[in-house]
Write an enzyme that holds these catalytic residues in place. Structure first.
Site, PDB file in Angstrom:
ATOM      1  N   CYS A 118       0.754  -1.184  -0.109  1.00  0.00           N
ATOM      2  CA  CYS A 118      -0.072   0.127  -0.152  1.00  0.00           C
ATOM      3  C   CYS A 118       1.018   1.233   0.165  1.00  0.00           C
ATOM      4  CB  CYS A 118      -0.946  -0.142   1.218  1.00  0.00           C
ATOM      5  SG  CYS A 118      -0.123   0.042   2.935  1.00  0.00           S
ATOM      6  N   HIS A 170      -2.567   1.097   6.793  1.00  0.00           N
ATOM      7  CA  HIS A 170      -3.131   1.356   5.232  1.00  0.00           C
ATOM      8  C   HIS A 170      -3.118   2.661   4.967  1.00  0.00           C
ATOM      9  CE1 HIS A 170      -4.081  -1.066   1.897  1.00  0.00           C
ATOM     10  NE2 HIS A 170      -5.230  -0.231   1.473  1.00  0.00           N
ATOM     11  N   HIS A 182      -5.872   2.020  -4.132  1.00  0.00           N
ATOM     12  CA  HIS A 182      -5.104   1.493  -3.295  1.00  0.00           C
ATOM     13  C   HIS A 182      -4.409   0.071  -3.824  1.00  0.00           C
ATOM     14  CE1 HIS A 182      -8.174  -1.092  -0.856  1.00  0.00           C
ATOM     15  NE2 HIS A 182      -8.751  -0.626  -1.839  1.00  0.00           N
TER      16      HIS A 182
END
Length: 213
Positions: A118, A170, A182
């Site tokens: 990520c 994240h 993402h």
């Protein structure tokens, strides 16, 4: 086959994103990109074992169809003059680079086009599009830029952070209209997800606006 499909999708998105109205219509492009990414990924059995009609269409035809859909979507909206043309151009470049990576596989520790985690994806996009260097991991990224406390005030290009009990784990790039791009997790490709409903809505913590865009 997945890599070939991802490249075709990237070309389709870049063609559409080059249109002059891009900066004002990023939310609509993001919605179309989400649908396009789903169609492109369905060249084999999905994670739930469900086949879609798009699987019977040859890859080049699907790429042309996606490009046409994006062009029609963007052309349906009147162009508006930007009050901040330089900023709009930088956001356009950022979103072009980000959307071109749809379909790239997740790879733990990945920071290049052969695979991303990520934060590797976010760092790669900001560096390649704008020359901006961000911290390597998501929890450090969450200490940079301007804090956006109101989710309703998010703008395309903002960083959105997720986690549990206040701990960031994240990060993604907001692309407009309640959606963000993402690299989700192992076994998944770079995609666009909803910020307003579902799993990621419940994990949302905060957002940051990076200086220079």
């Amino acid at each position: 086959m997945r890599r070939f499909s991802a490249k075709l999708l990237g070309c389709a998105l870049l063609c559409a994103a080059a249109m002059p109205a891009f900066a004002q219509q990023a939310p609509q492009l993001a919605q179309a990109a989400e649908l396009s990414a789903t169609n492109a990924a369905n060249t084999s059995t999905s994670a739930f074992g469900v086949f879609t009609p798009a699987q019977s269409m040859p890859l080049p035809d699907r790429a042309l169809m996606m490009a046409g859909d994006l062009n029609r979507l963007m052309g349906s909206q009147p162009a508006a003059a930007s009050t901040q043309p330089e900023q709009g151009s930088r956001i356009q470049s950022l979103l072009q680079h980000a959307l071109a990576l749809l379909g790239t596989p997740y790879r733990w520790g990945g920071t290049g086009a052969d695979g991303f985690d990520c934060s590797g994806l976010v760092g790669y996009v900001f560096h390649s599009a704008l020359g901006i260097e961000l911290p390597r991991v998501s929890r450090d990224m969450a200490t940079t830029g301007e804090l956006i406390t109101d989710r309703a005030k998010l703008s395309p290009g903002d960083l959105v952070f997720f986690g549990h009990r206040g701990r960031v784990s994240h990060v993604g790039i907001y692309v407009g209209e309640g959606r963000f791009l993402h690299a989700p997790r192992t076994g998944r490709d770079v995609t666009v997800s909803s910020l307003d409903s579902g799993y990621w809505s419940n994990k949302y913590l905060e957002a940051r606006r990076v200086a220079g865009i």
